[in-house]
Each structure stands twice: as structure tokens, then as C-alpha cells.
Design an enzyme around this catalytic site. Structure first.
Site, PDB file in Angstrom:
ATOM      1  N   GLU A  75       3.700 -13.285  -1.077  1.00  0.00           N
ATOM      2  CA  GLU A  75       2.270 -13.442  -1.389  1.00  0.00           C
ATOM      3  C   GLU A  75       1.574 -14.296  -0.316  1.00  0.00           C
ATOM      4  O   GLU A  75       0.455 -13.997   0.111  1.00  0.00           O
ATOM      5  CB  GLU A  75       2.093 -14.103  -2.766  1.00  0.00           C
TER       6      GLU A  75
ATOM      7  N   GLU B  65      -4.473  -4.801  -8.359  1.00  0.00           N
ATOM      8  CA  GLU B  65      -4.240  -4.400  -6.972  1.00  0.00           C
ATOM      9  C   GLU B  65      -3.900  -2.903  -6.892  1.00  0.00           C
ATOM     10  O   GLU B  65      -4.374  -2.203  -5.995  1.00  0.00           O
ATOM     11  CB  GLU B  65      -3.058  -5.222  -6.439  1.00  0.00           C
TER      12      GLU B  65
ATOM     13  N   GLU C 269       8.072  -8.622   6.940  1.00  0.00           N
ATOM     14  CA  GLU C 269       6.602  -8.555   7.039  1.00  0.00           C
ATOM     15  C   GLU C 269       6.185  -8.142   8.456  1.00  0.00           C
ATOM     16  O   GLU C 269       5.282  -7.315   8.623  1.00  0.00           O
ATOM     17  CB  GLU C 269       5.961  -9.892   6.648  1.00  0.00           C
TER      18      GLU C 269
ATOM     19  N   ASP D 262       1.418   0.394   1.897  1.00  0.00           N
ATOM     20  CA  ASP D 262       1.387  -0.825   1.074  1.00  0.00           C
ATOM     21  C   ASP D 262       1.302  -0.493  -0.414  1.00  0.00           C
ATOM     22  O   ASP D 262       1.839  -1.219  -1.249  1.00  0.00           O
ATOM     23  CB  ASP D 262       0.233  -1.755   1.505  1.00  0.00           C
TER      24      ASP D 262
HETATM   25  C1  LIG Z   1       4.052  -5.785   2.665  1.00  0.00           C
HETATM   26  C2  LIG Z   1       3.274  -6.644   1.695  1.00  0.00           C
HETATM   27  N1  LIG Z   1       3.531  -7.975   1.648  1.00  0.00           N
HETATM   28  C3  LIG Z   1       2.839  -8.726   0.739  1.00  0.00           C
HETATM   29  C4  LIG Z   1       1.909  -8.201  -0.101  1.00  0.00           C
HETATM   30  C5  LIG Z   1       1.161  -9.064  -1.045  1.00  0.00           C
HETATM   31  N2  LIG Z   1       1.392  -8.730  -2.396  1.00  0.00           N
HETATM   32  C6  LIG Z   1       1.701  -6.839  -0.004  1.00  0.00           C
HETATM   33  N3  LIG Z   1       0.783  -6.220  -0.769  1.00  0.00           N
HETATM   34  N4  LIG Z   1       2.376  -6.053   0.910  1.00  0.00           N
END
Ligand SMILES: Cc1ncc(CN)c(N)n1
Length: 239
Positions: free
Chosen positions: A149, A97, A228, A55
Site C-alpha cells: 500500500e 478500488e 513493484e 493492476d
Molecule cells: C502493483 C500494485 N501495488 C500496490 C497497489 C496498491 N493497492 C496496487 N493497486 N497495485
């Protein structure tokens, strides 16, 4: 506002209509077994660490995508000031983040510099890159931005509901995207997307080009949900 758009707005907007229509894939993305395992405390920590490293790579790409959406808002929005402020706020959040990922990675012993993007991540990043082109309409881009998001917001907020067994050491992770402030930010993005989608729907009624934009936004929204699901699958080691 008139006709179809007015009807959609009365029911909660174009996005809610699409989420009802594509409910199964939406549930697949926001109630994935990876998230359910965090929620019931059975999560496999090697999967979690894998997700963390992957991520981090994704978020770095997402920052570039956010910047492209910001430029589109500045150039194309009928409420440029309002929209750019919301997006800029989101980008400030992404800055935090990235720092947070670095801190978490060192806490969990994940070596970010040695993390290699896996197939599902590569494909998702390539998809984002394709949407950074100036040819992609702002309406499509902001719909995608909201969806990305919103999946995290919905997923992690689910782990913070009462009577869940989310492990204490993962509470902070869930708070990152499941907190009310992030929820409100997602709501603001959704409002922007709905406004533009309804405008495209109105344009259609008066014979201007709105059809392509609406169709493309819906298709790309579904693609986000599919990516996702694949991303969670990859983290669990099932992709
Ligand atoms: C795969 C993924 N999707 C969404 C997000 C949210 N910013 C994330 N951090 N990573």
C-alpha cells in the site's frame, strides 16, 4: 519495550531503519520512471492503459491476500480489535478500488475481461499467494501489506505535489492513492507493523524466537519493492 527495540522506536521504528538500509530499491519503487512520466506529463497512454488492466488483475489477488491478513490479525494479534478494524477499512477501500478500475477501464477503452496477466504480474500474484499460507507469521504478512500500500501512496502522492505537470485526466488516478486519507491508513498499517516488529525484536532479546520473523519480514519487504519495480517496468513495456 527495551534494548534494541526501544532504540529502533526512538529512531522511527524498525521499518524506517530498513527503508534507510534499502533506500535504493525503495526509491526505485516509489520514484520509478513510469511515475515520473505521469508527474511531468510525458506518460505514454498505451503504458497507462496497460498498467490499468494489469493492476485490476493484481488488485483482485490483493483482496484475497488482505483477507488472509485479516484472519491472521484476528487469530494472532495482541490488539486484534484495533488491527482488524484498520485492515477491514482497507478492504472496504479495495472494494471501491475494484469498482473504480471497472469505471476507469470503460473510460479508457480497456477491455478487462480480455486482459491477460503478464509475467511480472503473474510472479507478483504468485508471491502474494505464497504469503497467504497460515504458516506465514502475522508480523511478516502485515509488513508486506503495509509495503504494498505504501509504495502506491508514496508514488502517487509524488505526482500531486505543487509544481508538477500531472495531466488533469490523471489527477483522479493519483488522488486515489495519493490522498491524505490513504496516507493516514498507510500510517496506521505502518504503526501496526512496527509494533509487531519491535515485539519480535524484544522476543529476540529475551531468548524467544524473534530472529526468523524479523529476517523473513525484512526479506519479504525487499521482495515487495522488487516486484513493484518489475510491475512498473512491465507497464512501461521495459520488462
Ligand atoms: C502493483 C500494485 N501495488 C500496490 C497497489 C496498491 N493497492 C496496487 N493497486 N497495485
Amino acid at each position: 519495550m527495551e534494548g534494541k527495540a526501544k532504540e529502533e522506536a526512538g529512531k522511527g521504528g524498525v521499518i524506517d531503519t530498513w527503508l534507510r538500509k534499502h533506500r535504493l530499491i525503495y526509491i526505485g519503487a516509489t520514484r520509478h520512471p513510469f511515475i515520473l512520466a505521469i508527474r511531468d506529463g510525458t506518460v505514454n497512454y498505451s503504458s497507462f492503459k496497460k498498467w490499468l488492466g494489469q493492476d485490476y488483475i493484481f488488485v483482485r489477488e490483493f483482496v484475497a491476500f488482505a483477507a488472509s491478513v485479516l484472519i491472521k490479525a484476528w487469530k494472532e494479534s495482541d490488539d486484534s480489535e484495533g488491527d482488524t478494524e484498520v485492515i477491514l477499512g482497507g478492504m472496504a477501500g479495495l472494494h471501491d478500488e475494484i469498482a473504480w478500475f471497472k469505471k476507469e477501464a470503460s473510460k479508457w477503452g480497456v477491455e478487462l475481461s480480455e486482459t491477460v496477466p503478464q509475467k511480472a504480474n503473474q510472479l507478483y500474484c504468485r508471491f502474494l499467494e505464497s504469503l497467504m499460507s497460515p504458516e506465514v507469521d502475522y508480523t511478516v504478512a502485515i509488513t508486506v501489506f503495509w509495503a504494498i500500500e505504501a509504495v502506491y501512496q508514496e508514488s502517487f502522492a509524488h505526482c500531486l505535489e505543487p509544481d508538477t505537470n500531472t495531466p488533469p485526466e490523471l489527477q483522479e488516478v493519483c488522488q486515489r492513492w495519493g490522498n491524505d486519507g490513504f496516507g493516514q491508513y498507510c500510517h496506521s498499517l505502518k504503526k501496526i507493523a512496527n509494533r509487531l516488529l519491535e515485539k519480535a525484536s524484544d522476543d529476540l532479546i529475551v531468548g524467544k524466537a524473534g530472529d526468523d520473523v524479523l529476517k523473513k519480514a525484512e526479506v519479504e519487504l525487499i521482495r515487495v519493492l522488487e516486484h513493484e519495480v518489475e510491475f512498473w517496468n512491465m507497464s512501461r513495456g521495459t520488462a
